[in-house]
Design an enzyme around this catalytic site. Structure first.
Site, mmCIF file in Angstrom:
data_model
loop_
_atom_site.group_PDB
_atom_site.id
_atom_site.type_symbol
_atom_site.label_atom_id
_atom_site.label_comp_id
_atom_site.label_asym_id
_atom_site.label_seq_id
_atom_site.Cartn_x
_atom_site.Cartn_y
_atom_site.Cartn_z
ATOM 1 N N TYR A 74 0.865 -1.183 0.000
ATOM 2 C CA TYR A 74 0.000 0.000 0.000
ATOM 3 C C TYR A 74 0.898 1.228 0.000
ATOM 4 O O TYR A 74 1.712 1.401 0.907
ATOM 5 C CB TYR A 74 -0.916 -0.003 1.227
ATOM 6 C CG TYR A 74 -1.745 1.253 1.342
ATOM 7 C CD1 TYR A 74 -2.639 1.606 0.337
ATOM 8 C CD2 TYR A 74 -1.630 2.099 2.436
ATOM 9 C CE1 TYR A 74 -3.404 2.761 0.431
ATOM 10 C CE2 TYR A 74 -2.390 3.253 2.535
ATOM 11 C CZ TYR A 74 -3.269 3.580 1.531
ATOM 12 O OH TYR A 74 -4.022 4.723 1.616
ATOM 13 N N HIS A 112 -4.620 5.168 -2.571
ATOM 14 C CA HIS A 112 -5.811 6.010 -2.693
ATOM 15 C C HIS A 112 -5.386 7.341 -3.287
ATOM 16 O O HIS A 112 -4.349 7.880 -2.917
ATOM 17 C CB HIS A 112 -6.444 6.266 -1.324
ATOM 18 C CG HIS A 112 -6.978 5.032 -0.676
ATOM 19 N ND1 HIS A 112 -6.246 4.274 0.207
ATOM 20 C CD2 HIS A 112 -8.174 4.414 -0.799
ATOM 21 C CE1 HIS A 112 -6.974 3.245 0.607
ATOM 22 N NE2 HIS A 112 -8.155 3.303 0.007
#
Length: 179
Positions: free
Chosen positions: A92, A130
């Site tokens: 991530y 994101h």
């Protein structure tokens, strides 16, 4: 996840290897230099990161790097390793940013390629992050490297507008072949 996890400072890179890549060096994030990352994040992102973010950065070892241009700290990539169901690990990208005067020199590309290379060596097949839905420069940057928008999350961010984000994912190795 806190507000702003994965927020990305847009990078207007002109494709890897520009005039700055050879003057750029990468260094790991450790207790003794984590303040440099904190200062960069303050300059780059509209959110403040908590202590857990910085603990995750240090714990990720080689997956998080500071970028130096002529020995000046100008950018960073901060990642967290996550275990998926079944035991597979994915990366991530919590943040990737380069100070505005140093964009377009291949520094963001060098940071991202470092994570790609490390992921391939460790047989990690998924990298995701994101991105705020209005961050067109960042979306274009990641698409250039084969990332795809895989999800939209409404009201992800608490204190910035728009509050929505995209989940942007790149599958590598066997996972890419299965798609």
């Amino acid at each position: 996840m806190g507000a702003g996890d994965g927020e990305v400072a847009a990078s207007k890179e002109k494709g890897g290897g520009g005039g700055g890549a050879e003057r750029t060096s990468l260094d790991g994030v450790r207790d003794k230099n984590v303040m440099q990352l904190k200062k960069l994040n303050t300059a780059l992102f509209p959110v403040r990161y908590n202590d857990k973010y910085y603990q995750d950065v240090i714990a990720s070892k080689d997956f998080s790097k500071l970028a130096y241009y002529n020995d000046i700290c100008v950018g960073a990539i901060a990642c967290r390793l996550e275990k998926k169901e079944g035991g597979a690990v994915r990366v991530y990208i919590m943040t990737l940013g380069v100070l505005a005067p140093y964009r377009g020199l291949g520094i963001g590309t060098k940071l991202l390629n470092h994570v790609f290379d490390l992921s391939a060596k460790q047989n990690i097949s998924e990298i995701y992050l994101h991105v705020q839905t209005n961050n067109d420069d960042a979306i274009a940057f990641y698409k250039k490297f084969g990332f795809e928008i895989t999800e939209t999350i409404h009201n992800y961010y608490m204190n910035i507008t728009p509050p929505d984000c995209y989940v942007v994912t790149k599958f590598i190795g066997q996972a890419a072949a299965k798609k």
